[in-house]
Design a protein around this motif. Structure first.
Motif, short mmCIF file in Angstrom:
data_model
loop_
_atom_site.label_atom_id
_atom_site.label_comp_id
_atom_site.label_asym_id
_atom_site.label_seq_id
_atom_site.Cartn_x
_atom_site.Cartn_y
_atom_site.Cartn_z
N VAL A 96 0.85 -1.19 0.00
CA VAL A 96 0.00 0.00 0.00
C VAL A 96 0.89 1.23 0.00
O VAL A 96 1.90 1.30 0.70
N PHE A 97 0.48 2.23 -0.78
CA PHE A 97 1.18 3.50 -0.86
C PHE A 97 0.16 4.61 -0.65
O PHE A 97 -0.92 4.57 -1.23
N LEU A 98 0.50 5.59 0.19
CA LEU A 98 -0.41 6.67 0.51
C LEU A 98 0.19 8.02 0.15
O LEU A 98 1.41 8.17 0.15
N GLY A 99 -0.68 8.98 -0.13
CA GLY A 99 -0.23 10.34 -0.40
C GLY A 99 -1.37 11.33 -0.20
O GLY A 99 -2.53 10.98 -0.37
N MET A 100 -1.01 12.55 0.19
CA MET A 100 -2.04 13.57 0.39
C MET A 100 -2.08 14.49 -0.82
O MET A 100 -1.08 14.66 -1.52
N THR A 101 -3.26 15.06 -1.05
CA THR A 101 -3.42 15.96 -2.18
C THR A 101 -4.53 16.97 -1.93
O THR A 101 -5.48 16.68 -1.21
N GLN A 102 -4.38 18.13 -2.55
CA GLN A 102 -5.41 19.16 -2.43
C GLN A 102 -6.42 19.10 -3.57
O GLN A 102 -7.36 19.88 -3.60
N GLU B 137 6.78 7.74 -12.07
CA GLU B 137 6.47 7.87 -10.64
C GLU B 137 7.78 7.90 -9.86
O GLU B 137 8.67 7.09 -10.09
N THR B 138 7.90 8.85 -8.93
CA THR B 138 9.16 9.02 -8.20
C THR B 138 9.38 7.97 -7.12
O THR B 138 10.50 7.78 -6.68
N ASN B 139 8.33 7.27 -6.69
CA ASN B 139 8.51 6.17 -5.76
C ASN B 139 8.93 4.95 -6.58
O ASN B 139 8.13 4.33 -7.27
N ARG B 140 10.20 4.63 -6.49
CA ARG B 140 10.77 3.55 -7.31
C ARG B 140 10.15 2.19 -7.02
O ARG B 140 9.97 1.38 -7.93
#
Length: 114
Positions: free
Chosen positions: A33-39, A57-60
């Motif tokens: 699982v990968f999480l991120g916040m956004t407006q 995508e910067t998360n390799r």
């Protein structure tokens, strides 16, 4: 397009209330699982799909899983939406608190790239 219509559209854009929140990308094959916040969840979802499809995508780790398993093996969604009143206010602290809450629920989660 006439000038009045253009002004109406610009005003509507300024007054829009984009959905803010936490995005989740889950690999169905291995449970990562990968999480991120956004407006702006819609814009970020579109950008994320585009970046993953193009290898940007910067998360390799996420990018490698995407390449290994393919798009159909991933579930991309809005995990939690932020409730807010004024779209002109800065909601960064509230989003960070919501992200921390989600990270406590998913302690093994990685972070999405910016």
């Amino acid at each position: 397009m006439n000038t009045e219509r253009k002004k109406e559209l610009i005003q509507a854009w300024k007054e829009r209330r984009p959905e803010m929140g936490i995005l989740s990308v889950r690999c169905k094959e291995n449970g990562a699982v990968f999480l991120g916040m956004t407006q702006d969840t819609n814009a970020r979802l579109n950008r994320l799909r585009f970046q993953l499809a193009n290898g940007d995508e910067t998360n390799r780790q996420l990018q490698a899983l995407w390449k290994q398993y393919g798009a159909e093996s991933f579930e991309i969604s809005v995990l939690k939406a932020l409730k807010y009143d004024d779209p002109k206010d800065d909601h960064t602290e509230e989003l960070e608190a919501l992200l921390e809450q989600c990270l406590s629920e998913y302690p093994q989660a990685g972070m999405l790239g910016r």
